[in-house]
Scaffold this motif. Structure first.
Motif, PDB file in Angstrom:
ATOM      1  N   LEU A  15       4.281   2.391   2.347  1.00 46.48           N
ATOM      2  CA  LEU A  15       5.388   3.036   1.637  1.00 46.48           C
ATOM      3  C   LEU A  15       4.949   4.404   1.138  1.00 46.48           C
ATOM      4  O   LEU A  15       3.853   4.549   0.602  1.00 46.48           O
ATOM      5  CB  LEU A  15       5.821   2.165   0.447  1.00 46.48           C
ATOM      6  CG  LEU A  15       6.862   2.764  -0.499  1.00 46.48           C
ATOM      7  CD1 LEU A  15       8.198   2.959   0.215  1.00 46.48           C
ATOM      8  CD2 LEU A  15       7.036   1.888  -1.736  1.00 46.48           C
ATOM      9  N   VAL A  16       5.819   5.394   1.323  1.00 44.61           N
ATOM     10  CA  VAL A  16       5.596   6.742   0.796  1.00 44.61           C
ATOM     11  C   VAL A  16       6.670   7.009  -0.245  1.00 44.61           C
ATOM     12  O   VAL A  16       7.862   6.811   0.021  1.00 44.61           O
ATOM     13  CB  VAL A  16       5.649   7.806   1.909  1.00 44.61           C
ATOM     14  CG1 VAL A  16       5.518   9.210   1.312  1.00 44.61           C
ATOM     15  CG2 VAL A  16       4.555   7.558   2.936  1.00 44.61           C
ATOM     16  N   VAL A  17       6.250   7.448  -1.429  1.00 43.30           N
ATOM     17  CA  VAL A  17       7.192   7.737  -2.512  1.00 43.30           C
ATOM     18  C   VAL A  17       7.151   9.226  -2.832  1.00 43.30           C
ATOM     19  O   VAL A  17       6.081   9.772  -3.126  1.00 43.30           O
ATOM     20  CB  VAL A  17       6.855   6.927  -3.781  1.00 43.30           C
ATOM     21  CG1 VAL A  17       7.820   7.283  -4.913  1.00 43.30           C
ATOM     22  CG2 VAL A  17       6.913   5.432  -3.493  1.00 43.30           C
TER      23      VAL A  17
ATOM     24  N   ARG B 298       0.851  -1.190   0.000  1.00 45.51           N
ATOM     25  CA  ARG B 298       0.000   0.000   0.000  1.00 45.51           C
ATOM     26  C   ARG B 298       0.888   1.242   0.000  1.00 45.51           C
ATOM     27  O   ARG B 298       1.664   1.466   0.933  1.00 45.51           O
ATOM     28  CB  ARG B 298      -0.948  -0.020   1.193  1.00 45.51           C
ATOM     29  CG  ARG B 298      -1.950  -1.166   1.124  1.00 45.51           C
ATOM     30  CD  ARG B 298      -2.899  -1.168   2.314  1.00 45.51           C
ATOM     31  NE  ARG B 298      -3.742   0.006   2.371  1.00 45.51           N
ATOM     32  CZ  ARG B 298      -4.851   0.184   1.668  1.00 45.51           C
ATOM     33  NH1 ARG B 298      -5.264  -0.768   0.838  1.00 45.51           N
ATOM     34  NH2 ARG B 298      -5.573   1.280   1.783  1.00 45.51           N
ATOM     35  N   THR B 299       0.745   2.051  -1.055  1.00 42.21           N
ATOM     36  CA  THR B 299       1.698   3.123  -1.337  1.00 42.21           C
ATOM     37  C   THR B 299       0.995   4.454  -1.504  1.00 42.21           C
ATOM     38  O   THR B 299      -0.052   4.540  -2.148  1.00 42.21           O
ATOM     39  CB  THR B 299       2.488   2.797  -2.624  1.00 42.21           C
ATOM     40  OG1 THR B 299       3.166   1.551  -2.459  1.00 42.21           O
ATOM     41  CG2 THR B 299       3.496   3.882  -2.942  1.00 42.21           C
ATOM     42  N   LEU B 300       1.592   5.477  -0.923  1.00 43.46           N
ATOM     43  CA  LEU B 300       1.120   6.850  -1.098  1.00 43.46           C
ATOM     44  C   LEU B 300       2.205   7.614  -1.847  1.00 43.46           C
ATOM     45  O   LEU B 300       3.380   7.550  -1.472  1.00 43.46           O
ATOM     46  CB  LEU B 300       0.842   7.497   0.256  1.00 43.46           C
ATOM     47  CG  LEU B 300       0.219   8.897   0.256  1.00 43.46           C
ATOM     48  CD1 LEU B 300      -0.686   9.065   1.482  1.00 43.46           C
ATOM     49  CD2 LEU B 300       1.283   9.994   0.281  1.00 43.46           C
ATOM     50  N   VAL B 301       1.801   8.317  -2.911  1.00 43.15           N
ATOM     51  CA  VAL B 301       2.754   9.060  -3.732  1.00 43.15           C
ATOM     52  C   VAL B 301       2.584  10.553  -3.473  1.00 43.15           C
ATOM     53  O   VAL B 301       1.464  11.081  -3.540  1.00 43.15           O
ATOM     54  CB  VAL B 301       2.553   8.760  -5.229  1.00 43.15           C
ATOM     55  CG1 VAL B 301       3.515   9.604  -6.072  1.00 43.15           C
ATOM     56  CG2 VAL B 301       2.783   7.279  -5.507  1.00 43.15           C
ATOM     57  N   LEU B 302       3.704  11.209  -3.182  1.00 37.62           N
ATOM     58  CA  LEU B 302       3.730  12.661  -3.032  1.00 37.62           C
ATOM     59  C   LEU B 302       4.340  13.275  -4.275  1.00 37.62           C
ATOM     60  O   LEU B 302       5.396  12.832  -4.734  1.00 37.62           O
ATOM     61  CB  LEU B 302       4.560  13.073  -1.814  1.00 37.62           C
ATOM     62  CG  LEU B 302       4.058  12.664  -0.427  1.00 37.62           C
ATOM     63  CD1 LEU B 302       5.037  13.122   0.641  1.00 37.62           C
ATOM     64  CD2 LEU B 302       2.678  13.221  -0.162  1.00 37.62           C
ATOM     65  N   GLY B 303       3.694  14.291  -4.825  1.00 37.09           N
ATOM     66  CA  GLY B 303       4.230  14.985  -5.994  1.00 37.09           C
ATOM     67  C   GLY B 303       3.937  16.465  -5.910  1.00 37.09           C
ATOM     68  O   GLY B 303       3.144  16.917  -5.061  1.00 37.09           O
ATOM     69  N   SER B 304       4.552  17.223  -6.800  1.00 46.35           N
ATOM     70  CA  SER B 304       4.304  18.672  -6.845  1.00 46.35           C
ATOM     71  C   SER B 304       3.706  19.041  -8.196  1.00 46.35           C
ATOM     72  O   SER B 304       2.492  19.100  -8.345  1.00 46.35           O
ATOM     73  CB  SER B 304       5.598  19.442  -6.562  1.00 46.35           C
ATOM     74  OG  SER B 304       5.963  19.314  -5.199  1.00 46.35           O
TER      75      SER B 304
ATOM     76  N   ASP C  31       0.197  -0.854  -4.525  1.00 42.51           N
ATOM     77  CA  ASP C  31      -1.192  -0.406  -4.668  1.00 42.51           C
ATOM     78  C   ASP C  31      -1.210   1.065  -4.271  1.00 42.51           C
ATOM     79  O   ASP C  31      -1.145   1.389  -3.087  1.00 42.51           O
ATOM     80  CB  ASP C  31      -2.106  -1.233  -3.764  1.00 42.51           C
ATOM     81  CG  ASP C  31      -3.554  -0.763  -3.815  1.00 42.51           C
ATOM     82  OD1 ASP C  31      -3.898   0.001  -4.740  1.00 42.51           O
ATOM     83  OD2 ASP C  31      -4.336  -1.144  -2.921  1.00 42.51           O
ATOM     84  N   ILE C  32      -1.221   1.950  -5.268  1.00 43.62           N
ATOM     85  CA  ILE C  32      -1.203   3.390  -4.988  1.00 43.62           C
ATOM     86  C   ILE C  32      -2.582   3.779  -4.465  1.00 43.62           C
ATOM     87  O   ILE C  32      -3.555   3.833  -5.222  1.00 43.62           O
ATOM     88  CB  ILE C  32      -0.826   4.207  -6.225  1.00 43.62           C
ATOM     89  CG1 ILE C  32       0.539   3.768  -6.756  1.00 43.62           C
ATOM     90  CG2 ILE C  32      -0.801   5.699  -5.888  1.00 43.62           C
ATOM     91  CD1 ILE C  32       0.979   4.480  -8.033  1.00 43.62           C
ATOM     92  N   VAL C  33      -2.660   4.027  -3.177  1.00 46.56           N
ATOM     93  CA  VAL C  33      -3.951   4.288  -2.537  1.00 46.56           C
ATOM     94  C   VAL C  33      -4.307   5.767  -2.550  1.00 46.56           C
ATOM     95  O   VAL C  33      -5.468   6.122  -2.320  1.00 46.56           O
ATOM     96  CB  VAL C  33      -3.959   3.744  -1.094  1.00 46.56           C
ATOM     97  CG1 VAL C  33      -3.825   2.227  -1.096  1.00 46.56           C
ATOM     98  CG2 VAL C  33      -2.853   4.380  -0.246  1.00 46.56           C
ATOM     99  N   ALA C  34      -3.328   6.642  -2.815  1.00 46.24           N
ATOM    100  CA  ALA C  34      -3.612   8.076  -2.857  1.00 46.24           C
ATOM    101  C   ALA C  34      -2.423   8.821  -3.440  1.00 46.24           C
ATOM    102  O   ALA C  34      -1.280   8.356  -3.372  1.00 46.24           O
ATOM    103  CB  ALA C  34      -3.933   8.627  -1.470  1.00 46.24           C
ATOM    104  N   VAL C  35      -2.722   9.972  -4.013  1.00 46.75           N
ATOM    105  CA  VAL C  35      -1.702  10.940  -4.434  1.00 46.75           C
ATOM    106  C   VAL C  35      -1.922  12.196  -3.616  1.00 46.75           C
ATOM    107  O   VAL C  35      -3.049  12.706  -3.518  1.00 46.75           O
ATOM    108  CB  VAL C  35      -1.807  11.262  -5.935  1.00 46.75           C
ATOM    109  CG1 VAL C  35      -0.866  12.414  -6.308  1.00 46.75           C
ATOM    110  CG2 VAL C  35      -1.487  10.028  -6.770  1.00 46.75           C
ATOM    111  N   VAL C  36      -0.862  12.690  -3.008  1.00 46.37           N
ATOM    112  CA  VAL C  36      -0.915  13.923  -2.223  1.00 46.37           C
ATOM    113  C   VAL C  36       0.010  14.935  -2.878  1.00 46.37           C
ATOM    114  O   VAL C  36       1.148  14.604  -3.232  1.00 46.37           O
ATOM    115  CB  VAL C  36      -0.486  13.684  -0.760  1.00 46.37           C
ATOM    116  CG1 VAL C  36      -0.434  14.997   0.004  1.00 46.37           C
ATOM    117  CG2 VAL C  36      -1.445  12.718  -0.074  1.00 46.37           C
TER     118      VAL C  36
END
Length: 312
Positions: A194-196, A117-123, A144-149
């Motif tokens: 996991l946070v990417v 279970r993965t959360l992706v941070l982007g700008s 499994d990308i559960v959210a994009v922040v």
């Protein structure tokens, strides 16, 4: 009488066949074996591999892949084992807990290939997020990308395209603490493992780095340890480099100093401008990040102080 005897014999044989068929049909089938992945580290000493292999054999485990490494510098031993076994997790964990004190083991056990279970941070840059989401969908990248922040809204249409929930969390000097509290809240609510940081152009606080230690991967658009901080491609161009690169690493409180998981490079020459380096670099970044995320999700990366052991 001969025909009668033959008939009786045929009836008896048929009866036995029917009886045997019913018995097989009513017999419960053995459960399909589970594919497990075990990782461990401990002080190096003789007998570790023998003990682990013996434990798995005692629990009807069949080893399908095994890698190990003894680090002479740290004195630690590292091991990754994939195996199949038709036993419950509790049975395996009880056995590993019993073995751990003998060698000082630190271990993890997971189902091989389970999406993390993965959360992706982007700008604002989309290439890394797009690449991870595409590989998750088309190449069985085990996440499994559960959210994009994001601290901007530029990436929202891309997240919507892939059906990933999007959260806009603005960050300023005045709101940084609140933004990180919201991020931690999402990590807890979504059971994130996991946070990417996919070109997330914000520096995480020391407290947040400690809270998520070993669970945050960043892609730095440079070949660390050279050209840290902002505008690394401009720094590289100014120095006339012949190779540009990207570095995927775990995040720590020290900026761009975390344990390195993967690096990739592209050859360039004097004819390339800064814009060319940026375009080439984006391709290098997505490749390095995807490999690092895959290896982490497959439990192929073990921490060894400020370095990593990567079982590819």
């Amino acid at each position: 009488m001969r025909p009668i005897v033959s008939a009786v014999r045929r009836v008896g044989l048929l009866s036995g066949l029917v009886s045997h068929t019913v018995t097989l049909a009513n017999h419960p089938t053995a459960p399909d074996p589970t594919h497990w992945v075990l990782t461990l580290s401990c002080p190096d000493r003789p007998g570790i591999v023998h003990a682990v292999a013996g434990l798995l054999a005692e629990h009807r485990g069949n080893i399908t892949e095994s890698q190990q490494f003894g680090d002479e510098l740290s004195g630690l031993f590292f091991m990754r084992v994939q195996f199949t076994a038709s036993v419950a997790r509790d049975e395996l964990t009880t056995a590993l807990d019993a073995l751990a004190p003998r060698f000082g083991l630190q271990w993890t056990l997971d189902v091989a290939g389970r999406p993390v279970r993965t959360l992706v941070l982007g700008s604002t840059a989309a290439h890394c997020l797009n690449d991870l989401a595409f590989r998750q969908r088309s190449e069985n990248l085990p996440i499994d990308i559960v959210a994009v922040v994001s601290n901007h809204t530029v990436l929202e249409p891309l997240a919507q395209f892939y059906g990933i929930p999007f959260h806009h969390v603005p960050v300023t000097a005045a709101t940084k603490a609140a933004a990180e509290a919201r991020l931690l809240q999402l990590v807890e609510e979504l059971d994130v493992e996991l946070v990417v940081l996919a070109r997330y152009m914000q520096i995480l606080s020391d407290d947040l780095c400690r809270e998520l230690s070993g669970r945050v991967i960043n892609i730095h658009h440079s070949f660390l340890p050279s050209f840290k901080g902002a505008r690394p491609y401009a720094q590289a161009h100014d120095r006339g480099v012949k190779l540009i690169g990207a570095t995927a690493h775990y995040v720590t409180g020290d900026l761009d100093e975390g344990p390195i998981i993967e690096q990739d490079v592209e050859r360039v020459d004097h004819s390339r401008g800064v814009e060319d380096l940026v375009a080439l670099g984006q391709d290098v970044e997505r490749r390095a990040l995807a490999r690092a995320v895959r290896w982490h999700a497959e439990h192929r990366v073990l921490l060894d102080g400020h370095r990593t052991i990567v079982f590819r």
